[in-house]
Structures are given as structure tokens and as C-alpha cells.
Design an enzyme around this catalytic site. Structure first.
Site, PDB file in Angstrom:
ATOM      1  N   GLY A 186       1.069  -0.852  -0.181  1.00 12.53           N
ATOM      2  CA  GLY A 186       0.089   0.083  -0.438  1.00 12.53           C
ATOM      3  C   GLY A 186       0.929   1.547   0.211  1.00 12.53           C
ATOM      4  N   GLN A 203       3.007   9.964   2.055  1.00 12.92           N
ATOM      5  CA  GLN A 203       4.667   9.419   1.673  1.00 12.92           C
ATOM      6  C   GLN A 203       4.921   9.384   0.557  1.00 12.92           C
ATOM      7  OE1 GLN A 203       2.908   5.154   2.759  1.00 12.92           O
ATOM      8  NE2 GLN A 203       4.530   4.691   3.340  1.00 12.92           N
ATOM      9  N   HIS A 244      -3.293   0.325   8.527  1.00 12.72           N
ATOM     10  CA  HIS A 244      -1.912   1.160   8.335  1.00 12.72           C
ATOM     11  C   HIS A 244      -1.571   1.687   7.627  1.00 12.72           C
ATOM     12  CE1 HIS A 244       3.059   0.153   7.448  1.00 12.72           C
ATOM     13  NE2 HIS A 244       2.383   1.024   7.135  1.00 12.72           N
ATOM     14  N   GLU A 245      -2.460   1.856   5.765  1.00  9.78           N
ATOM     15  CA  GLU A 245      -2.397   2.738   4.976  1.00  9.78           C
ATOM     16  C   GLU A 245      -3.968   3.752   5.659  1.00  9.78           C
ATOM     17  OE1 GLU A 245      -0.205   2.913   2.731  1.00  9.78           O
ATOM     18  OE2 GLU A 245       0.500   0.573   3.287  1.00  9.78           O
ATOM     19  N   CYS A 254       7.326  -0.496   6.370  1.00 10.26           N
ATOM     20  CA  CYS A 254       7.036   0.267   6.092  1.00 10.26           C
ATOM     21  C   CYS A 254       7.538   1.255   4.807  1.00 10.26           C
ATOM     22  CB  CYS A 254       5.785   2.035   7.016  1.00 10.26           C
ATOM     23  SG  CYS A 254       5.568   3.559   6.387  1.00 10.26           S
ATOM     24  N   LEU A 255       7.154   1.750   3.693  1.00  9.34           N
ATOM     25  CA  LEU A 255       8.293   2.273   3.338  1.00  9.34           C
ATOM     26  C   LEU A 255       8.791   3.367   3.367  1.00  9.34           C
ATOM     27  CD1 LEU A 255       6.552   1.354  -0.571  1.00  9.34           C
ATOM     28  CD2 LEU A 255       8.111   0.588   0.141  1.00  9.34           C
ATOM     29  N   HIS A 290      -2.061   6.861   7.881  1.00  7.08           N
ATOM     30  CA  HIS A 290      -0.739   7.283   7.473  1.00  7.08           C
ATOM     31  C   HIS A 290      -1.058   8.729   6.930  1.00  7.08           C
ATOM     32  CE1 HIS A 290       2.937   5.293   6.707  1.00  7.08           C
ATOM     33  NE2 HIS A 290       2.029   4.625   5.911  1.00  7.08           N
TER      34      HIS A 290
HETATM   35 ZN    ZN Z   1       3.367   2.320   5.390  1.00 10.03          ZN
END
Ligand code: ZN
Length: 191
Positions: A49, A54, A144-145, A102-103, A148
Site C-alpha cells: 500500500g 508518503q 496501516h495505510e 513501511c516504505l 498515514h
Molecule cells: Zn506505511
């Protein structure tokens, strides 16, 4: 389309409360191009995701797509979904410990408790209403997404900081145990 730069932990954009999009702004060519770029960037980075903050745009949009993901081999596949102005409603108080990465947090993973069953309401990228439920590991990905969009990162959710690990040490010391737990979660909640 373009691959966008991904903000990493410490950049203030990851701590902003993202703003909702109006239907007019969503339908603009600029936003539609941005959503294409968000998807392409997620695929390029092998993310499950990616949320707009981000990639330095603090608006309430995120992409989710799990297809045989090499970063998360135990995650059930989930079709490409764009959420605009999403609202998550827990449908249970049951939680499980999700080993997340996480990226925006390079080379770190940790266990975050996540609710196992959610109702998801949002617009799709064209402004049509979405209303569905997700369970288990997929529910973890959605939480999680959407975190953000509220300026939260998974490390904020980690209760036992002893679970924090680099990716290499995750594979070495934690993957087998978590993959077994993940299989039990998938068996219980479906894929
Ligand atoms: Zn993340």
C-alpha cells in the site's frame, strides 16, 4: 506516469493530518495523474500500500494492492483499491499482532496490534461510494495505510519495542514464527 519520491521517517509531512479531497479536486486531471503516479510508485517499491502523505502530498488518498508480494509473502492477495477520504469502523475489539514494515521506515519492522474486522467506507478514484468489510491481515494493511492519513506511522503502534527488527534479522529470527501465526490468521479470517 512517474515514480514519486517517498518521504522517510522524520519528515514532517508524515506527521500531518491529511486533508479531505472534494469531488471537484478528485476529478481534476492533476489529481487523477497523481493517483496513477501513486500506484506506479507503490508497484515500483513493492509496497502492499502507499498513502499520499508518503509521497509528500497530504491529502486523504491511499492505494492498496497485494499480489504475491515479495516483501510480505504470507499476505493474502487483495485487488488494487484506491481509497479517497476513507473511514474505518472497527466491527470487533479483537486484535492480532501484525508484523509490519513501511516504505517510509526503511529497514525496520515491528509488531503492531490491529483490529481483525473493519468496515471500510470511502470513495473510489472516480468518486463512487465504496462500502465493504475486511478481515485479518488485510484489515491490518488497511489500518496501516489509513493511519498515514492521520499522521501516524506503524512504529507509534508498536507496544513491545523488543519486536523491532531489521529486515535481515526479521527473516533470520522472526519470519518463520510470524508466517505460522499469519497462516492461522488467514485460516480464521479468510484470504
Ligand atoms: Zn506505511
Amino acid at each position: 506516469m512517474a515514480i514519486l519520491k517517498i518521504a522517510t521517517l522524520g519528515h514532517p509531512v508524515l506527521r500531518e493530518i491529511a486533508r479531505p479531497l472534494s469531488r471537484e479536486e478528485l476529478s481534476s486531471p492533476d489529481t487523477q495523474r497523481f493517483i496513477d503516479d501513486l500506484i506506479e510508485t507503490m508497484i515500483d517499491a513493492s509496497g502492499a500500500g502507499l498513502a499520499a502523505p508518503q509521497v509528500y502530498r497530504p491529502v486523504r488518498v491511499c492505494a492498496i494492492w497485494v499480489k504475491d508480494n515479495p516483501r510480505y509473502p504470507y499476505k493474502p492477495n487483495f485487488p488494487l483499491t484506491i481509497l479517497v477520504n476513507p473511514e474505518l469502523t472497527p466491527l470487533t475489539t479483537d486484535t492480532f499482532l501484525n508484523y509490519e514494515g513501511c516504505l517510509s521506515v526503511p529497514n525496520l519492522r515491528g509488531e503492531a496490534p490491529r483490529v481483525t474486522h473493519l468496515r471500510v467506507r470511502a470513495w473510489d478514484r472516480h468518486g463512487a461510494d465504496l462500502d465493504f468489510e475486511v478481515k485479518g491481515l488485510t484489515a491490518g494493511t488497511f489500518q496501516h495505510e489509513c493511519d498515514h492519513l492521520d499522521g501516524k506511522v506503524f512504529v507509534d503502534r508498536v507496544v513491545d519495542t523488543r519486536s523491532l527488527t531489521t529486515w535481515a534479522d526479521f527473516e533470520r529470527y522472526h519470519l518463520a514464527g510470524f508466517a505460522e501465526r499469519a497462516r492461522a490468521i488467514v485460516a480464521k479470517y479468510g484470504a
